[in-house]
Scaffold this motif. Structure first.
Motif, PDB file in Angstrom:
ATOM      1  N   ASN A 248      45.187 -13.040  40.287  1.00 26.72           N
ATOM      2  CA  ASN A 248      45.518 -11.529  41.199  1.00 26.72           C
ATOM      3  C   ASN A 248      43.932 -10.637  41.220  1.00 26.72           C
ATOM      4  OD1 ASN A 248      45.710  -8.785  41.791  1.00 26.72           O
ATOM      5  ND2 ASN A 248      46.404  -8.093  39.826  1.00 26.72           N
ATOM      6  N   LYS A 249      43.572 -11.103  42.399  1.00 26.38           N
ATOM      7  CA  LYS A 249      42.369 -10.574  43.221  1.00 26.38           C
ATOM      8  C   LYS A 249      42.050  -9.269  43.102  1.00 26.38           C
ATOM      9  CE  LYS A 249      44.033 -11.302  47.775  1.00 26.38           C
ATOM     10  NZ  LYS A 249      43.525 -11.555  49.518  1.00 26.38           N
ATOM     11  N   ARG A 250      43.424  -8.686  43.315  1.00 22.37           N
ATOM     12  CA  ARG A 250      42.913  -6.713  42.513  1.00 22.37           C
ATOM     13  C   ARG A 250      42.266  -6.988  41.568  1.00 22.37           C
ATOM     14  NH1 ARG A 250      46.815  -7.869  46.682  1.00 22.37           N
ATOM     15  NH2 ARG A 250      46.171  -5.831  48.069  1.00 22.37           N
ATOM     16  N   GLY A 251      41.940  -7.952  40.672  1.00 25.61           N
ATOM     17  CA  GLY A 251      41.804  -7.840  39.380  1.00 25.61           C
ATOM     18  C   GLY A 251      40.226  -7.191  39.067  1.00 25.61           C
ATOM     19  N   ILE A 252      39.255  -8.009  40.394  1.00 27.78           N
ATOM     20  CA  ILE A 252      37.467  -7.925  40.323  1.00 27.78           C
ATOM     21  C   ILE A 252      38.138  -6.208  40.733  1.00 27.78           C
ATOM     22  CG2 ILE A 252      37.869  -7.717  42.774  1.00 27.78           C
ATOM     23  CD1 ILE A 252      35.460  -8.840  42.672  1.00 27.78           C
ATOM     24  N   LEU A 253      38.958  -5.780  41.823  1.00 28.30           N
ATOM     25  CA  LEU A 253      38.558  -3.987  42.283  1.00 28.30           C
ATOM     26  C   LEU A 253      39.220  -3.641  39.998  1.00 28.30           C
ATOM     27  CD1 LEU A 253      41.243  -3.834  44.947  1.00 28.30           C
ATOM     28  CD2 LEU A 253      38.880  -3.885  44.691  1.00 28.30           C
ATOM     29  N   GLY A 254      40.316  -3.928  39.366  1.00 28.51           N
ATOM     30  CA  GLY A 254      40.311  -3.557  37.864  1.00 28.51           C
ATOM     31  C   GLY A 254      39.403  -2.955  37.010  1.00 28.51           C
ATOM     32  N   GLU A 255      38.573  -4.323  37.384  1.00 27.89           N
ATOM     33  CA  GLU A 255      37.260  -4.549  36.407  1.00 27.89           C
ATOM     34  C   GLU A 255      36.146  -3.426  37.324  1.00 27.89           C
ATOM     35  OE1 GLU A 255      33.372  -7.734  35.177  1.00 27.89           O
ATOM     36  OE2 GLU A 255      35.672  -8.506  35.863  1.00 27.89           O
ATOM     37  N   ILE A 256      35.709  -2.959  38.240  1.00 26.51           N
ATOM     38  CA  ILE A 256      35.007  -2.191  38.595  1.00 26.51           C
ATOM     39  C   ILE A 256      35.388  -0.624  37.856  1.00 26.51           C
ATOM     40  CG2 ILE A 256      34.434  -0.745  41.026  1.00 26.51           C
ATOM     41  CD1 ILE A 256      34.921  -3.581  42.851  1.00 26.51           C
ATOM     42  N   GLN A 257      37.349  -0.682  38.437  1.00 27.85           N
ATOM     43  CA  GLN A 257      37.664   0.325  37.305  1.00 27.85           C
ATOM     44  C   GLN A 257      36.828   0.641  36.060  1.00 27.85           C
ATOM     45  OE1 GLN A 257      41.527   0.772  38.601  1.00 27.85           O
ATOM     46  NE2 GLN A 257      41.433   2.194  40.199  1.00 27.85           N
ATOM     47  N   PHE A 258      37.578  -0.264  35.397  1.00 25.75           N
ATOM     48  CA  PHE A 258      37.217  -0.443  34.122  1.00 25.75           C
ATOM     49  C   PHE A 258      35.316  -0.440  33.739  1.00 25.75           C
ATOM     50  CE2 PHE A 258      35.291  -2.391  30.076  1.00 25.75           C
ATOM     51  CZ  PHE A 258      36.452  -2.622  29.716  1.00 25.75           C
ATOM     52  N   ALA A 259      34.670  -0.541  34.289  1.00 26.41           N
ATOM     53  CA  ALA A 259      33.194  -0.583  34.758  1.00 26.41           C
ATOM     54  C   ALA A 259      32.632   0.704  34.433  1.00 26.41           C
ATOM     55  CB  ALA A 259      32.321  -0.904  35.654  1.00 26.41           C
ATOM     56  N   PHE A 260      33.004   1.814  35.910  1.00 24.75           N
ATOM     57  CA  PHE A 260      33.495   2.882  36.296  1.00 24.75           C
ATOM     58  C   PHE A 260      33.577   3.982  34.776  1.00 24.75           C
ATOM     59  CE2 PHE A 260      34.732   7.295  38.292  1.00 24.75           C
ATOM     60  CZ  PHE A 260      33.480   7.392  39.105  1.00 24.75           C
ATOM     61  N   ILE A 261      34.716   3.909  34.484  1.00 28.77           N
ATOM     62  CA  ILE A 261      35.225   4.924  33.537  1.00 28.77           C
ATOM     63  C   ILE A 261      34.573   4.891  31.942  1.00 28.77           C
ATOM     64  CG2 ILE A 261      37.296   4.516  31.635  1.00 28.77           C
ATOM     65  CD1 ILE A 261      37.693   5.449  34.754  1.00 28.77           C
ATOM     66  N   CYS A 262      33.751   2.878  31.802  1.00 25.68           N
ATOM     67  CA  CYS A 262      33.119   2.925  31.073  1.00 25.68           C
ATOM     68  C   CYS A 262      31.853   3.940  30.447  1.00 25.68           C
ATOM     69  CB  CYS A 262      32.397   1.800  30.308  1.00 25.68           C
ATOM     70  SG  CYS A 262      33.577   0.986  30.022  1.00 25.68           S
ATOM     71  N   PHE A 263      30.778   3.668  32.132  1.00 29.85           N
ATOM     72  CA  PHE A 263      29.491   4.664  32.245  1.00 29.85           C
ATOM     73  C   PHE A 263      29.801   5.964  32.654  1.00 29.85           C
ATOM     74  CE2 PHE A 263      29.564   3.988  37.430  1.00 29.85           C
ATOM     75  CZ  PHE A 263      29.656   4.874  37.329  1.00 29.85           C
ATOM     76  N   LEU A 264      31.378   6.550  32.768  1.00 29.08           N
ATOM     77  CA  LEU A 264      31.241   7.770  33.288  1.00 29.08           C
ATOM     78  C   LEU A 264      32.010   8.724  31.825  1.00 29.08           C
ATOM     79  CD1 LEU A 264      31.534  10.237  35.673  1.00 29.08           C
ATOM     80  CD2 LEU A 264      34.210   9.626  36.075  1.00 29.08           C
ATOM     81  N   ILE A 265      32.729   7.917  31.115  1.00 35.60           N
ATOM     82  CA  ILE A 265      33.567   8.739  30.426  1.00 35.60           C
ATOM     83  C   ILE A 265      32.705   7.748  28.766  1.00 35.60           C
ATOM     84  CG2 ILE A 265      35.341   8.572  29.079  1.00 35.60           C
ATOM     85  CD1 ILE A 265      37.308   9.206  31.736  1.00 35.60           C
ATOM     86  N   GLY A 266      32.207   6.565  28.887  1.00 37.79           N
ATOM     87  CA  GLY A 266      32.060   6.048  27.565  1.00 37.79           C
ATOM     88  C   GLY A 266      30.890   5.850  27.590  1.00 37.79           C
ATOM     89  N   GLN A 267      29.694   6.477  28.529  1.00 40.63           N
ATOM     90  CA  GLN A 267      28.855   6.950  28.808  1.00 40.63           C
ATOM     91  C   GLN A 267      27.860   5.567  28.490  1.00 40.63           C
ATOM     92  OE1 GLN A 267      27.440   9.802  25.262  1.00 40.63           O
ATOM     93  NE2 GLN A 267      28.881  11.382  27.017  1.00 40.63           N
ATOM     94  N   VAL A 268      27.945   4.315  28.697  1.00 38.04           N
ATOM     95  CA  VAL A 268      27.940   2.462  28.675  1.00 38.04           C
ATOM     96  C   VAL A 268      26.529   2.294  29.953  1.00 38.04           C
ATOM     97  CG1 VAL A 268      28.122   1.200  28.514  1.00 38.04           C
ATOM     98  CG2 VAL A 268      29.789   2.360  27.321  1.00 38.04           C
ATOM     99  N   PHE A 269      25.232   1.962  29.983  1.00 38.99           N
ATOM    100  CA  PHE A 269      24.838   1.812  30.805  1.00 38.99           C
ATOM    101  C   PHE A 269      24.636   0.419  31.387  1.00 38.99           C
ATOM    102  CE2 PHE A 269      20.541   0.896  33.178  1.00 38.99           C
ATOM    103  CZ  PHE A 269      20.612   1.655  34.173  1.00 38.99           C
ATOM    104  N   ASP A 270      25.092  -0.335  30.376  1.00 37.65           N
ATOM    105  CA  ASP A 270      25.288  -1.812  31.351  1.00 37.65           C
ATOM    106  C   ASP A 270      26.312  -1.872  31.934  1.00 37.65           C
ATOM    107  OD1 ASP A 270      23.431  -2.573  29.407  1.00 37.65           O
ATOM    108  OD2 ASP A 270      24.666  -3.206  28.482  1.00 37.65           O
TER     109      ASP A 270
END
Length: 378
Positions: A248-270
């Motif tokens: 599922n190539k849209r998984g890469i969009l899912g990873e971008i969303q995952f990273a976005f949530i982790c830095f926006l809400i989870g406050q993770v700089f990485d």
């Protein structure tokens, strides 16, 4: 425009079909949140009810015991795919000063379920008014993707966890001697080079983000081909899709969303760093606009929601730091203007550009300094 406020029918449906997250013994005065919503816990807090089935992000920052410094600055969280009518019970572990990593035993869960009517008054209702916004930010995140990306320990922390450096002087001496043998230098010279401790992350605590390929061209490429590949990130994007998201190539969009949530809400700089890398990779993949037009249609929609949810103070940092976002998007829009992608993709992309220009006053017509010709004084 439809209102996001919950109506009586939706409330009844969520009360009957929604999931429940019970958290026992959470220290009073701690922060607890789910998705876009967080609260300071009171003495009677026991969790959240009426959670819409699907992917959610739970996070918390615990208040220290009386007499201890407040450690609320460290935020810990995890994603979970809640099922319909599911009841999840966790407990605060005072010895660990953290939430238990696993659900409570079946016997404890049955006791909670048997007392659910009494417990209901201590459960906060999920704030449904922010649910549509949450859905727009997590539309490509699946349970399978969570299993791939979340740390092995199951918890995402805002502060990177490192192993404590060895304090035994003999261990340090042996380490210096080993390095000296490898580098053909004296132990004393090696110690001078290694003044700072070599910190290592605690195994199992890192988010398992996809590694971005360093090589921009295939093996055996000629110098001329290397030049062409270096101007276009499509080879790198295709490499990631083939190795990590072939099903599922849209998984890469899912990873971008995952990273976005982790830095926006989870406050993770990485996570912020990974988000930037993947957005830059997508925007720089010119040929992929033709081979993956459908993927980029969803990419534009995803960016639309993300750009509007970045807090204003943080947004300034993202835009001003080497002008990352405007420069990256300018490359993307230029690739579309060059005739790449189908008509629908170009129309949507350029409408997105016009929208950003109107809303944020960004200039996508001026050539970035990085691309401007270099003037050499004679």
């Amino acid at each position: 425009m439809m209102s996001n406020e919950i109506n009586s029918d939706t409330a009844k449906m969520l009360f009957k079909e929604g999931a429940i997250f019970v958290l026992l013994d959470m220290p009073e005065g701690s922060e607890f949140g789910i998705d876009y919503n967080s609260w300071t816990t009171g003495p009677n807090f026991r969790g959240v009810k009426m959670i819409p089935p699907g992917i959610h992000y739970i996070y918390y920052s615990a208040k220290g015991e009386p007499g201890q410094s407040n450690n609320c600055g460290i935020r810990t969280g995890f994603f979970r795919n809640f099922k319909q009518r599911e009841i999840v019970v966790r407990k605060w572990d005072r010895s660990l000063e953290d939430m238990s990593p696993e659900d409570v035993s079946q016997a404890d869960k049955e006791r909670v379920e048997g007392n659910l009517q009494e417990l209901d008054q201590y459960l906060g209702a999920y704030p449904y008014e922010n649910y549509k916004k949450w859905i727009s930010l997590t539309s490509h995140i699946s349970e399978e993707l969570l299993g791939k990306l979340q740390p092995e320990c199951g918890a995402i922390t805002s502060v990177t966890q490192f192993l404590s450096p060895p304090s035994n002087s003999e261990m340090r001496r042996q380490s210096a001697e080993t390095l000296a043998q490898q580098e053909n230098t004296s132990p004393s010279d090696t110690r001078k080079k290694k003044k700072l401790p070599q910190l290592q992350k605690v195994p199992g605590t890192a988010i398992r983000f996809t590694k971005i390929p360093k090589q921009r061209y295939p093996e055996g490429a000629t110098p001329q081909q290397i030049t062409v590949y270096s101007m276009d990130s499509t080879f790198m994007l295709d490499s990631i899709i083939q190795s990590d998201y072939s099903k599922n190539k849209r998984g890469i969009l899912g990873e971008i969303q995952f990273a976005f949530i982790c830095f926006l809400i989870g406050q993770v700089f990485d996570a912020f760093d990974q988000w930037k890398k993947l957005v830059h990779l997508m925007c720089g993949s010119e040929k992929a606009l033709n081979s993956h037009s459908d993927l980029f249609m969803d990419f534009i929609a995803m960016l639309h929601f993300q750009v509007h949810e970045i807090p204003e103070d943080f947004f300034v940092d993202i835009v001003s730091a080497n002008n990352f976002l405007t420069t990256t998007l300018q490359e993307f829009f230029s690739n579309l203007e060059a005739g790449n992608g189908d008509i629908k993709l170009r129309e949507r992309g350029l409408k997105f550009r016009d929208h950003l220009t109107r809303k944020f006053k960004w200039d996508f017509t001026t050539e970035p300094d990085d691309y401007a010709p270099v003037i050499v004084d004679s």
